[in-house]
Design a protein around this motif. Sequence first.
Motif, mmCIF file in Angstrom:
data_model
loop_
_atom_site.group_PDB
_atom_site.id
_atom_site.type_symbol
_atom_site.label_atom_id
_atom_site.label_comp_id
_atom_site.label_asym_id
_atom_site.label_seq_id
_atom_site.Cartn_x
_atom_site.Cartn_y
_atom_site.Cartn_z
ATOM 1 N N ASP A 184 0.859 -1.191 0.000
ATOM 2 C CA ASP A 184 0.000 0.000 0.000
ATOM 3 C C ASP A 184 0.898 1.246 0.000
ATOM 4 N N ILE A 185 0.558 2.180 -0.882
ATOM 5 C CA ILE A 185 1.376 3.404 -0.979
ATOM 6 C C ILE A 185 1.206 4.230 0.307
ATOM 7 N N ASP A 186 2.307 4.732 0.825
ATOM 8 C CA ASP A 186 2.254 5.483 2.085
ATOM 9 C C ASP A 186 1.767 6.917 1.848
ATOM 10 N N LEU A 187 0.900 7.334 2.761
ATOM 11 C CA LEU A 187 0.431 8.745 2.794
ATOM 12 C C LEU A 187 0.034 9.247 1.396
ATOM 13 N N PHE A 188 -0.701 8.426 0.700
ATOM 14 C CA PHE A 188 -1.064 8.769 -0.687
ATOM 15 C C PHE A 188 -2.076 9.919 -0.729
ATOM 16 N N LYS A 189 -2.849 10.017 0.319
ATOM 17 C CA LYS A 189 -3.825 11.122 0.371
ATOM 18 C C LYS A 189 -3.072 12.462 0.339
ATOM 19 N N ASN A 192 -1.683 13.115 -3.115
ATOM 20 C CA ASN A 192 -2.744 13.612 -4.006
ATOM 21 C C ASN A 192 -3.046 15.077 -3.708
ATOM 22 N N HIS A 197 -4.782 15.167 -8.315
ATOM 23 C CA HIS A 197 -5.255 13.806 -8.571
ATOM 24 C C HIS A 197 -4.616 13.190 -9.830
ATOM 25 N N ASP A 201 -2.593 9.828 -10.205
ATOM 26 C CA ASP A 201 -2.801 8.714 -11.153
ATOM 27 C C ASP A 201 -1.485 8.273 -11.788
ATOM 28 N N LEU A 204 0.430 6.183 -9.443
ATOM 29 C CA LEU A 204 -0.060 4.791 -9.390
ATOM 30 C C LEU A 204 0.493 3.976 -10.568
ATOM 31 N N ARG A 224 -3.863 -4.678 -9.174
ATOM 32 C CA ARG A 224 -4.315 -3.549 -8.346
ATOM 33 C C ARG A 224 -5.462 -4.079 -7.510
ATOM 34 N N GLY A 227 -7.908 0.999 -4.972
ATOM 35 C CA GLY A 227 -7.302 2.289 -4.633
ATOM 36 C C GLY A 227 -5.798 2.298 -4.818
ATOM 37 N N GLU A 228 -5.078 2.511 -3.716
ATOM 38 C CA GLU A 228 -3.606 2.588 -3.789
ATOM 39 C C GLU A 228 -2.973 1.332 -3.203
ATOM 40 N N LYS A 298 2.547 -0.473 8.345
ATOM 41 C CA LYS A 298 2.128 0.946 8.361
ATOM 42 C C LYS A 298 2.265 1.501 9.770
ATOM 43 N N ARG A 302 5.854 2.812 8.453
ATOM 44 C CA ARG A 302 5.790 2.831 6.974
ATOM 45 C C ARG A 302 7.159 2.575 6.335
HETATM 46 N N1 GTP Z 1 -5.043 9.783 -7.785
HETATM 47 C C1 GTP Z 1 -5.669 8.715 -7.323
HETATM 48 N N2 GTP Z 1 -5.856 8.570 -6.016
HETATM 49 C C2 GTP Z 1 -6.458 7.474 -5.546
HETATM 50 C C3 GTP Z 1 -6.925 6.470 -6.418
HETATM 51 N N3 GTP Z 1 -7.475 5.481 -5.670
HETATM 52 C C4 GTP Z 1 -7.363 5.873 -4.366
HETATM 53 N N4 GTP Z 1 -6.757 7.064 -4.294
HETATM 54 C C5 GTP Z 1 -6.487 7.887 -3.124
HETATM 55 O O1 GTP Z 1 -5.607 7.228 -2.223
HETATM 56 C C6 GTP Z 1 -5.764 7.852 -0.947
HETATM 57 C C7 GTP Z 1 -5.623 6.828 0.138
HETATM 58 O O2 GTP Z 1 -5.645 7.505 1.343
HETATM 59 P P1 GTP Z 1 -5.691 6.795 2.730
HETATM 60 O O3 GTP Z 1 -6.478 5.517 2.638
HETATM 61 O O4 GTP Z 1 -6.170 7.825 3.731
HETATM 62 O O5 GTP Z 1 -4.250 6.359 3.045
HETATM 63 P P2 GTP Z 1 -2.877 7.108 2.877
HETATM 64 O O6 GTP Z 1 -3.038 8.576 2.749
HETATM 65 O O7 GTP Z 1 -2.155 6.431 1.738
HETATM 66 O O8 GTP Z 1 -2.179 6.779 4.247
HETATM 67 P P3 GTP Z 1 -1.537 5.401 4.718
HETATM 68 O O9 GTP Z 1 -2.128 4.305 3.897
HETATM 69 O O10 GTP Z 1 -1.915 5.275 6.132
HETATM 70 O O11 GTP Z 1 -0.075 5.507 4.519
HETATM 71 C C8 GTP Z 1 -7.139 8.536 -0.958
HETATM 72 O O12 GTP Z 1 -6.958 9.928 -0.931
HETATM 73 C C9 GTP Z 1 -7.720 8.124 -2.297
HETATM 74 O O13 GTP Z 1 -8.514 9.145 -2.894
HETATM 75 C C10 GTP Z 1 -6.742 6.672 -7.822
HETATM 76 O O14 GTP Z 1 -7.129 5.847 -8.670
HETATM 77 N N5 GTP Z 1 -6.111 7.779 -8.233
#
Ligand code: GTP
Length: 307
Positions: A184-189, A192, A197, A201, A204, A224, A227-228, A298, A302
């Motif tokens: 799982d990608i770290d702190l992906f939110k 983004n 966004h 993408d 990803l 996949r 999500g991430e 995590k 992480r």
């Molecule tokens: N750009 C993009 N973002 C995505 C996609 N699918 C999921 N996400 C984003 O991935 C983020 C995942 O956030 P969280 O689940 O809060 O986790 P995180 O920020 O990665 O934090 P940790 O997992 O705890 O390290 C969310 O903001 C989703 O909107 C996608 O197809 N494209």
Amino acid sequence: MVEQAQQAGKSEIYRTLLESTKAIPWQIDWKSATFSYIGPQIEALLGWSADSWKTAVDWADRIHPDERQHVVEYCMAQSASGIDHEADYRALTADGRHVWIRDVVHVIRDEAGEVNSLVGFMFDISERKVNEDRIDELQKTLMALSYQDGLTGVANRRRFDELLAAEWEKSRATGAPLSLIMGDIDLFKAYNDRHGHLQGDDCLKAVAACLKAAAMRPRDLVARYGGEEFAILLPETTRSEALAVAERCRLAIAEGSIVHSDNRLPSMSFGVGTRCDDDCIDMRDFVEAVDRKLYAAKSGGRDAIVA
Ligand SMILES: Nc1nc2c(ncn2[C@@H]2O[C@H](COP(=O)(O)OP(=O)(O)OP(=O)(O)O)[C@@H](O)[C@H]2O)c(=O)[nH]1
């Protein structure tokens, strides 16, 4: 006399009709296996003149070698049994090309019920074959697309679920180890939010490419998961081998960047599990256990692997 003239007239009409159709009429005498007639249109289609079709051997020789034996054996067997039939094959042209033909064959018997001759029509079905091939190709493409994640091009969740079930059964049957990495990608939110966004993408896609490069065996599957989150299925892979793959993934991502912007990729956390003989738990429990390891990675800070 009048009757004879009428008969001759009729024959002439039949011949004109036969020789003006696109389908090519023919007749073979069964006992001598020689052509007693073949429509002159054959020359326009295949380039061989009508008088070059002398025996059934000429016919067989002009069938594509890939289907020759099957077609000849099938037609001979059906004819000998007095059964009308049809066969599709590629016929050789005088200039070395091939044309798809459908040969529709009727068996004519004499008064004693013995096979006397075969009459038939050859139809040019090359256009239909081209369309059939196109439909086959499209179906294959659609099938592949239905198993692919639209954004990253790796396998989608559906493909993963199907393959996991199949590999799980194989592993149970053979006792070969089956490993699974969940990443799982770290702190992906935050990524983004910072880069937008679209850049998310692209991130990803770049991550998927790194994972694919790290899981190199032909039976490895990168998917996949949602999500991430990504899953990597590793058939016939021990725990230590799977750990090495996870480490390769982690490093590839640490070194990777998004091509067009040169932005570094965020780190990734991984959970690794292996199904062995002695811990033959349920498949769902196995996936959940690996997922728990991922979340342990995590919560441990992480950019880590928990096995
Ligand atoms: N750009 C993009 N973002 C995505 C996609 N699918 C999921 N996400 C984003 O991935 C983020 C995942 O956030 P969280 O689940 O809060 O986790 P995180 O920020 O990665 O934090 P940790 O997992 O705890 O390290 C969310 O903001 C989703 O909107 C996608 O197809 N494209």
